[in-house]
Design a protein around this motif. Structure first.
Motif, PDB file in Angstrom:
ATOM      1  N   ALA A  51       0.823  -1.208   0.000  1.00 28.75           N
ATOM      2  CA  ALA A  51       0.000   0.000   0.000  1.00 28.75           C
ATOM      3  C   ALA A  51       0.858   1.259   0.000  1.00 28.75           C
ATOM      4  CB  ALA A  51      -0.932   0.004   1.221  1.00 28.75           C
ATOM      5  N   LYS A  52       2.029   1.168   0.662  1.00 30.88           N
ATOM      6  CA  LYS A  52       2.952   2.300   0.697  1.00 30.88           C
ATOM      7  C   LYS A  52       3.887   2.329  -0.511  1.00 30.88           C
ATOM      8  CE  LYS A  52       2.144   4.609   4.504  1.00 30.88           C
ATOM      9  NZ  LYS A  52       1.903   6.065   4.517  1.00 30.88           N
ATOM     10  N   LYS A  53       3.932   1.219  -1.273  1.00 28.35           N
ATOM     11  CA  LYS A  53       4.799   1.099  -2.446  1.00 28.35           C
ATOM     12  C   LYS A  53       6.255   1.399  -2.094  1.00 28.35           C
ATOM     13  CE  LYS A  53       1.070   2.293  -5.665  1.00 28.35           C
ATOM     14  NZ  LYS A  53       0.609   3.195  -6.743  1.00 28.35           N
ATOM     15  N   ASP A  54       6.689   0.867  -0.956  1.00 23.05           N
ATOM     16  CA  ASP A  54       8.059   1.110  -0.493  1.00 23.05           C
ATOM     17  C   ASP A  54       8.958  -0.035  -0.966  1.00 23.05           C
ATOM     18  OD1 ASP A  54       9.933   2.680   1.297  1.00 23.05           O
ATOM     19  OD2 ASP A  54      10.112   0.681   2.158  1.00 23.05           O
ATOM     20  N   THR A  55       9.810   0.243  -1.929  1.00 22.64           N
ATOM     21  CA  THR A  55      10.633  -0.785  -2.575  1.00 22.64           C
ATOM     22  C   THR A  55      11.543  -1.499  -1.585  1.00 22.64           C
ATOM     23  OG1 THR A  55      10.627   0.544  -4.581  1.00 22.64           O
ATOM     24  CG2 THR A  55      12.259  -1.204  -4.443  1.00 22.64           C
ATOM     25  N   THR A  56      12.208  -0.745  -0.718  1.00 16.33           N
ATOM     26  CA  THR A  56      13.170  -1.340   0.214  1.00 16.33           C
ATOM     27  C   THR A  56      12.511  -2.345   1.142  1.00 16.33           C
ATOM     28  OG1 THR A  56      14.476   0.695   0.157  1.00 16.33           O
ATOM     29  CG2 THR A  56      14.893  -0.831   1.973  1.00 16.33           C
ATOM     30  N   SER A  57      11.405  -1.961   1.766  1.00 18.02           N
ATOM     31  CA  SER A  57      10.750  -2.877   2.702  1.00 18.02           C
ATOM     32  C   SER A  57      10.058  -4.028   1.979  1.00 18.02           C
ATOM     33  CB  SER A  57       9.748  -2.119   3.578  1.00 18.02           C
ATOM     34  OG  SER A  57       8.755  -1.501   2.790  1.00 18.02           O
ATOM     35  N   LEU A  58       9.617  -3.819   0.737  1.00 21.02           N
ATOM     36  CA  LEU A  58       9.032  -4.913  -0.037  1.00 21.02           C
ATOM     37  C   LEU A  58      10.074  -6.003  -0.303  1.00 21.02           C
ATOM     38  CD1 LEU A  58       6.754  -3.010  -2.570  1.00 21.02           C
ATOM     39  CD2 LEU A  58       6.014  -4.726  -0.911  1.00 21.02           C
TER      40      LEU A  58
END
Length: 533
Positions: A206-213
């Protein structure tokens, strides 16, 4: 992890800060590094302290994410040296948390567990909000998880999980859920593992955060590998590699390729991975020894600087005291304060004698009678066991009241009495720490004064246990000239200050010692008290 707040309202600074903290494209880290390096050089040339420290944080963080650990450490220690030279800087504590945490991450990568834990303990000592505490507990859990101490890893994650209702940072919540689910999977607690990791993945998507994905897919790949679902493991490992390549992180790319190699059917590839991991770990352990020396050297200089500052402050106070003493020449004023002091001591003695008398009377006349009655009931073999249980509760409460209002010490040193008090309020959900207790010459205080101080500390800890829901509380003692300063702080829920009977008793006791006390609290910002005697 980042504790640093934005220090200027500059669009470029905010833009490149986001690139450094949450890179989404291959060249984001390089762009951010170039910006902050130029910004730092300009700030240093113009002696802009806040910009210099802020830029050093991002430069060090980018070095860390690119795998340049030595360069990252050098920049972090440069910033700590600046903080040591500017102890009165208003953001000193806030920034120190950031750099201690970053050094902790560096030493984690270099397999230096002892130094990691030391740094994170330092952060917990100066942390006063739920988000920072949760993130530090998460980082400590990672240390224990890597060393296969899964019980400790789970325990620290549950401390972080406990404060989730007080967090608003979606990515911080996702990090804790994902790591807790991953630890559950390693402990074979299958009913809890996958749902938590999937919830974390949904929050991150939902946040579209590449690093945490990347982290989510990496953990899912490990999970499915463990349960022998190799197709799903490979699918998630490929997704992790995709994100690692997208942000161009050497650390993530190395780990992603390692997972894919483990999934490979090629025996030579697997043998190479085992050998490569062994060499990499050995290199990190060698590097950690050098890092240990650099950090210790920085800490030595900081402590020396603080000692010098305290010595100068002591000299200044001595000069002021001499000048002030020259003006105290009127005998009548001296007699007035002498009589007032005598009256105050008599009043304190009366309170102490009254409390001791009541305590002895409760114990001798009430508690003993109840205990004898309980013994009689048991000897007569009455069938009503609930009656005996109720009397046991009454006896326990009476004994506790006697202990609370009675004498605090027998033949024990008061330093040990305080240690026992701290331990009695520590449990699995709350850590109570005492700092500087051994530095105070408690035996120079009268027994009456020691008893009053003990009851004040006891009341503060009771208030914490009843109301604050804190996971950590700190009692800090230090000498300031002829006075002692007692600082209490916790990371509980805080409140709008409304003095209860307990806090009013604390204030009255301190005033009876001619001391001063201040309270500081706000909702969700913990509770602090400073006492000067």
């Amino acid at each position: 992890m980042q504790f640093v707040n934005g220090q200027v309202k500059n669009d470029s600074l905010k833009y490149y800060s986001q690139l450094a903290l949450k890179p989404q494209r291959p060249d984001d880290l390089d762009k951010a590094f170039n910006y902050f390096q130029n910004h730092y050089e300009n700030a240093a040339q113009n002696n802009k302290l806040s910009f210099v420290l802020n830029d050093l944080y991002y430069i060090s963080s980018i070095h860390y994410k690119k795998g340049a650990y030595e360069a990252s450490e050098d920049k972090a220690l440069e910033a700590i040296k600046i903080l040591d030279a500017n102890l009165d800087y208003e953001k000193n504590t806030q920034l120190r948390k950031s750099f201690y945490t970053l050094l902790g991450l560096l030493y984690y990568e270099q397999r230096n567990q002892a130094k990691c834990l030391e740094l994170y303990d330092r952060v917990l000592e100066i942390t006063d909000n739920a988000r920072d505490s949760a993130i530090v507990y998460n980082n400590i859990s990672n240390i224990y998880r890597r060393d296969k101490n899964l019980i400790q890893a789970k325990a620290h994650l549950l401390k972080a999980y406990k404060v989730l209702p007080r967090l608003t940072d979606t990515l911080a919540i996702a990090r804790i859920l994902d790591n807790l689910g991953f630890v559950y999977s390693l402990l074979n607690e299958s009913s809890k593992d996958l749902p938590l990791m999937q919830s974390a993945l949904e929050l991150r998507e939902a946040k579209k955060d590449t690093t945490s994905l990347y982290t989510s897919y990496s953990h899912l790949a490990e999970y499915y590998y463990k349960v022998d679902s190799l197709d799903k493991s490979l699918k998630n490992a490929l997704k992790a590699q995709e994100f690692a390549n997208h942000i161009n992180s050497p650390i993530y790319r190395h780990d992603a390729l390692g997972m894919l190699t483990k999934l490979s059917k090629d025996s030579h590839a697997k043998a190479y991975k085992i050998l490569n991991d062994s060499i990499t770990n050995a290199d990190k352990e060698r590097a950690s020894k050098d890092a240990f020396l650099k950090y210790d050297n920085s800490e030595f200089k900081r402590k020396a600087l603080e000692s010098q500052l305290k010595e100068e402050q002591q000299k200044t106070r001595t000069i002021i005291a001499v000048i002030a003493g020259a003006f105290i020449t009127l005998v009548s004023i001296f007699i007035y304060f002498l009589l007032k002091s005598k009256h105050r001591k008599e009043k304190i003695q009366q309170v102490y004698d009254t409390e001791s008398r009541i305590s002895k009377q409760i114990h001798d006349e009430v508690a003993n009678d109840v205990f004898q009655f309980m013994t009689k009931l048991e000897s007569e073999s009455l069938s009503n066991s609930h009656l005996i249980d109720d009397l046991q509760d009454i006896y326990s409460k009476t004994r506790d009241i006697s202990k609370e209002h009675g004498s605090t010490e027998g033949d024990d040193l008061f330093e040990d009495v305080i240690k026992d008090l701290v331990l009695s309020f520590s449990n699995a959900s709350t850590s109570v720490l005492a700092k500087g207790n051994a530095d105070i010459d408690w035996e120079s205080f009268s027994k009456m004064k020691r008893t009053t101080i003990y009851k004040v500390l006891q009341e503060l800890l009771i208030n914490m246990k009843k109301h604050s829901h804190a996971s950590i509380a700190v009692l800090a003692f230090k000498n300031e000239g002829k006075k002692i300063v007692l600082n209490y702080s916790d990371n509980g829920v805080g409140c709008n200050l409304n003095k209860s009977t307990g806090l009013q008793n604390v204030e009255n006791r301190i005033e009876s010692l001619n001391g001063t006390i201040t309270f500081e609290t706000e909702p969700h910002k913990g509770f602090k008290t400073q006492i000067i005697i």
